[in-house]
Design a protein around this motif. Structure first.
Motif, PDB file in Angstrom:
ATOM      1  N   GLN A   1      -6.102  -6.039  -6.991  1.00 11.30           N
ATOM      2  CA  GLN A   1      -5.575  -6.970  -5.990  1.00 11.30           C
ATOM      3  C   GLN A   1      -5.987  -6.518  -4.584  1.00 11.30           C
ATOM      4  N   PRO A   2      -6.132  -7.470  -3.653  1.00 10.59           N
ATOM      5  CA  PRO A   2      -6.472  -7.066  -2.274  1.00 10.59           C
ATOM      6  C   PRO A   2      -5.316  -6.294  -1.624  1.00 10.59           C
ATOM      7  N   LEU A   3      -5.651  -5.503  -0.617  1.00 19.28           N
ATOM      8  CA  LEU A   3      -4.629  -4.721   0.088  1.00 19.28           C
ATOM      9  C   LEU A   3      -4.036  -5.539   1.230  1.00 19.28           C
ATOM     10  N   VAL A   4      -2.721  -5.414   1.403  1.00 17.06           N
ATOM     11  CA  VAL A   4      -2.043  -5.987   2.577  1.00 17.06           C
ATOM     12  C   VAL A   4      -1.484  -4.781   3.330  1.00 17.06           C
ATOM     13  N   MET A   5      -2.051  -4.504   4.494  1.00 16.39           N
ATOM     14  CA  MET A   5      -1.740  -3.250   5.183  1.00 16.39           C
ATOM     15  C   MET A   5      -0.355  -3.247   5.827  1.00 16.39           C
ATOM     16  N   SER A   6       0.166  -4.442   6.214  1.00 17.99           N
ATOM     17  CA  SER A   6       1.510  -4.494   6.807  1.00 17.99           C
ATOM     18  C   SER A   6       2.162  -5.811   6.420  1.00 17.99           C
ATOM     19  N   ASP A   7       3.490  -5.860   6.476  1.00 19.64           N
ATOM     20  CA  ASP A   7       4.210  -7.088   6.111  1.00 19.64           C
ATOM     21  C   ASP A   7       3.730  -8.253   6.989  1.00 19.64           C
TER      22      ASP A   7
ATOM     23  N   ASP B   1     -19.703  11.271  -0.637  1.00 13.00           N
ATOM     24  CA  ASP B   1     -20.773  11.718   0.247  1.00 13.00           C
ATOM     25  C   ASP B   1     -22.014  12.079  -0.571  1.00 13.00           C
ATOM     26  N   GLU B   2     -21.812  12.817  -1.640  1.00 13.64           N
ATOM     27  CA  GLU B   2     -22.944  13.256  -2.463  1.00 13.64           C
ATOM     28  C   GLU B   2     -23.678  12.075  -3.083  1.00 13.64           C
ATOM     29  N   LYS B   3     -22.915  11.039  -3.472  1.00 11.04           N
ATOM     30  CA  LYS B   3     -23.541   9.891  -4.137  1.00 11.04           C
ATOM     31  C   LYS B   3     -23.906   8.772  -3.159  1.00 11.04           C
ATOM     32  N   GLU B   4     -23.657   9.002  -1.860  1.00 11.61           N
ATOM     33  CA  GLU B   4     -23.921   7.979  -0.832  1.00 11.61           C
ATOM     34  C   GLU B   4     -23.367   6.638  -1.295  1.00 11.61           C
ATOM     35  N   ALA B   5     -22.096   6.678  -1.688  1.00 12.05           N
ATOM     36  CA  ALA B   5     -21.499   5.496  -2.309  1.00 12.05           C
ATOM     37  C   ALA B   5     -20.203   5.084  -1.626  1.00 12.05           C
ATOM     38  N   LEU B   6     -19.827   3.849  -1.883  1.00 13.51           N
ATOM     39  CA  LEU B   6     -18.514   3.338  -1.496  1.00 13.51           C
ATOM     40  C   LEU B   6     -17.746   3.080  -2.785  1.00 13.51           C
ATOM     41  N   MET B   7     -16.441   3.356  -2.752  1.00 15.78           N
ATOM     42  CA  MET B   7     -15.640   3.114  -3.944  1.00 15.78           C
ATOM     43  C   MET B   7     -14.632   1.987  -3.688  1.00 15.78           C
ATOM     44  N   PRO B   8     -14.661   0.928  -4.517  1.00 12.98           N
ATOM     45  CA  PRO B   8     -13.648  -0.118  -4.339  1.00 12.98           C
ATOM     46  C   PRO B   8     -12.260   0.424  -4.693  1.00 12.98           C
ATOM     47  N   VAL B   9     -11.273   0.053  -3.905  1.00 13.90           N
ATOM     48  CA  VAL B   9      -9.885   0.395  -4.226  1.00 13.90           C
ATOM     49  C   VAL B   9      -9.077  -0.893  -4.169  1.00 13.90           C
ATOM     50  N   GLY B  10      -7.970  -0.929  -4.903  1.00 12.85           N
ATOM     51  CA  GLY B  10      -7.175  -2.155  -4.924  1.00 12.85           C
ATOM     52  C   GLY B  10      -5.729  -1.872  -5.222  1.00 12.85           C
ATOM     53  N   ALA B  11      -4.916  -2.879  -5.024  1.00 15.69           N
ATOM     54  CA  ALA B  11      -3.479  -2.750  -5.255  1.00 15.69           C
ATOM     55  C   ALA B  11      -3.119  -3.428  -6.577  1.00 15.69           C
TER      56      ALA B  11
ATOM     57  N   ILE C   1       0.805  -1.236   0.000  1.00 14.97           N
ATOM     58  CA  ILE C   1       0.000   0.000   0.000  1.00 14.97           C
ATOM     59  C   ILE C   1       0.832   1.277   0.000  1.00 14.97           C
ATOM     60  N   ALA C   2       2.153   1.168   0.137  1.00 12.71           N
ATOM     61  CA  ALA C   2       2.938   2.404   0.266  1.00 12.71           C
ATOM     62  C   ALA C   2       4.208   2.336  -0.564  1.00 12.71           C
ATOM     63  N   GLU C   3       4.956   3.444  -0.513  1.00  7.56           N
ATOM     64  CA  GLU C   3       6.209   3.624  -1.261  1.00  7.56           C
ATOM     65  C   GLU C   3       5.977   3.374  -2.747  1.00  7.56           C
ATOM     66  N   SER C   4       6.651   2.361  -3.345  1.00  7.01           N
ATOM     67  CA  SER C   4       6.496   2.190  -4.802  1.00  7.01           C
ATOM     68  C   SER C   4       5.157   1.539  -5.161  1.00  7.01           C
ATOM     69  N   ASP C   5       4.513   0.924  -4.192  1.00 10.87           N
ATOM     70  CA  ASP C   5       3.180   0.352  -4.459  1.00 10.87           C
ATOM     71  C   ASP C   5       2.127   1.459  -4.364  1.00 10.87           C
ATOM     72  N   MET C   6       1.056   1.273  -5.110  1.00 11.41           N
ATOM     73  CA  MET C   6      -0.009   2.279  -5.061  1.00 11.41           C
ATOM     74  C   MET C   6      -1.370   1.603  -4.934  1.00 11.41           C
ATOM     75  N   VAL C   7      -2.266   2.302  -4.260  1.00 15.59           N
ATOM     76  CA  VAL C   7      -3.634   1.830  -4.117  1.00 15.59           C
ATOM     77  C   VAL C   7      -4.496   2.640  -5.079  1.00 15.59           C
ATOM     78  N   LYS C   8      -5.100   1.934  -6.025  1.00 16.50           N
ATOM     79  CA  LYS C   8      -5.832   2.637  -7.088  1.00 16.50           C
ATOM     80  C   LYS C   8      -7.300   2.816  -6.756  1.00 16.50           C
ATOM     81  N   TRP C   9      -7.793   4.024  -7.007  1.00 12.17           N
ATOM     82  CA  TRP C   9      -9.226   4.285  -6.907  1.00 12.17           C
ATOM     83  C   TRP C   9      -9.862   3.715  -8.167  1.00 12.17           C
TER      84      TRP C   9
END
Lengths: 199, 250
Positions: free
Chosen positions: B207-213, B191-201, B142-150
């Motif tokens: 891909q699913p997110l791994v928050m820590s090693d 907030d305006e669309k009362e929505a959730l947005m999927p994000v991934g790696a 999730i950090a440094e050279s990896d990115m979490v995409k909206w």
């Protein structure tokens, strides 16, 4: 199965609570550790560099200022304003009043446990739960000073009770930027949160 | 320690921001009737030398036939020793408070082992062992050279909560004026669309997110709320659908 009675708008429903574990749905994995002879090894505590304490050898003890042990049952609950609070009954103690739940509160809840609700009786709240409505209640599996928040919801087939604590959200303005620099206090707090069982 | 997450939006703009766990503090604290707070300590109540298996070996002898009856007979015999001479109590050790301790792996003889072989066992929901494998090293993504995409997809909140259990939550926070705008704008749209947005790696952001090693992989959604000029952006994690276990067929 032991059942609890849930009431809403003059209707009531008796249902049992069966804890939902992820492992029961998807299975699970575990790391087994062996020594060079192939014997299974377990985690233990080492004290003073010489005493090996197997799992279950350490207890938590509470004591007062004089050093006398204190029973948990002798303690009283006090809220943030310093007022003594009464114990909240178990969900099984009597009819539990439901109220209409807010989706945003549910989304702000730190989840502790999830139960699948089981009943042979017809669920009088089925239609509204299937339409996506949430029903809210205060939840204690056993009598305790602090009740959890809980929401009843449906996936269209089963009804679930999701319990936890609704967080008070902090709204951030432009001038409330989080410092990216680590402070010593933060590092200590992180250490306290570490779960050594992960090793 | 400040923890970072590196987001990239659907217009390929990226920014590193921080996040923290959204864990509510207890509303009730426990006190003694006189108003003082009790002190909690860890106390020793047993050790390797006072464990039942060790006492059986030391006082009765090794287990010759491993069937349950022989073990039961040994334990009944041990009970007599316990009544007569209290071998389960170590007067030097029991009742001692622990302030500092280490965690070690021990073999069945209760000896510390420092060279371990690890094997991952995979069990099915029916509790059957389905695979044994070398444990996989899972690194944070999730950090440094990896990115979490909206993803840019806006999914209705109500539909998501009926499908998955959003078990973990983090609040995403800006670190300066630029990242404030970056996060505030997204929170406002959600907030305006009362929505959730999927994000991934990963390259495609699927891909699913791994928050820590060493952590677990989670599917993730962003939720935004706005109040005047301030915002709250919540990262919801899930590794579980909202569904009951399959009932065993009779």
């Amino acid at each position: 199965m032991r059942t609890a009675e849930f009431s809403f708008k003059g209707k009531s429903w008796n249902a049992g609570l069966s804890k939902l574990n992820r492992a029961d749905v998807y299975g699970w994995s575990e790391i087994q550790r062996h020594d060079q002879e192939g014997q299974t090894c377990e985690i233990a505590t080492l004290v003073e560099g010489r005493h090996v304490l197997p799992s279950g050898s350490v207890s938590m003890l509470k004591r007062d200022e004089m050093g006398n042990p204190v029973k948990t049952s002798d303690l009283i609950g006090v809220d943030r304003q310093g007022t003594q609070v009464d114990k909240q009954p178990s969900v099984y103690a009597g009819p539990v009043q439901l109220s209409k739940g807010q989706l945003d509160d549910y989304l702000a809840m730190a989840v502790k446990a999830v139960y699948v609700m089981q009943s042979d009786d017809e669920n009088p709240f089925e239609a509204q739960l299937n339409s996506g409505e949430l029903l809210q209640l205060q939840f204690n599996y056993r009598e305790d000073y602090e009740a959890d928040d809980a929401f009843m919801l449906s996936n269209g087939n089963d009804v679930f009770l999701v319990t936890g604590q609704v967080a008070e959200l902090e709204f951030l303005s432009q001038h409330q930027a989080e410092s990216p620099i680590e402070s010593e206090g933060d590092a200590e707090a992180e250490d306290e949160l570490m779960d050594f069982s992960m090793f | 320690m400040a923890r970072f997450i590196h987001f990239i939006d659907d217009q390929k703009r990226d920014a590193q921001v921080t996040f923290s766990s959204l864990n509510p503090k207890a509303k009730v604290r426990m006190f003694l009737p006189d108003g003082s707070a009790p002190e909690t300590l860890r106390v020793i109540k047993g050790s390797a030398t006072t464990a039942v298996a060790h006492l059986c070996d030391a006082l009765i002898g090794p287990l010759e036939s491993p069937d349950g009856t022989a073990e039961l007979v040994r334990e009944i015999e041990l009970a007599e020793h316990i009544i007569k001479s209290d071998p389960e109590v170590d007067l030097e050790l029991h009742g001692k408070f622990i302030t500092d301790a280490d965690r070690v792996y021990v073999n069945p003889q209760m000896r510390p082992v420092f060279r371990l072989k690890e094997e991952e066992h995979i069990f099915s929901a029916k509790r059957e062992l389905v695979e044994k494998r070398t444990p996989r090293v899972v690194l944070s993504n999730i950090a440094e050279s990896d990115m979490v995409k909206w993803s840019g997809k806006m999914l209705p909140k109500r539909a998501i909560v009926q499908k998955v259990l959003l078990t973990k939550k983090y609040q995403v926070k800006h670190i300066n004026g630029l990242t404030f705008s970056f996060l505030f704008d997204l929170a406002k749209q959600l907030d305006e669309k009362e929505a959730l947005m999927p994000v991934g790696a990963g390259e495609k952001g699927n891909q699913p997110l791994v928050m820590s090693d060493g952590g677990k992989p989670y599917r993730a959604f962003l939720e935004g709320r706005v109040r005047g000029d301030s915002y709250c952006l919540i990262l919801h994690l899930t590794d579980q659908e909202l569904k009951a276990p399959q009932k065993d067929e009779a």
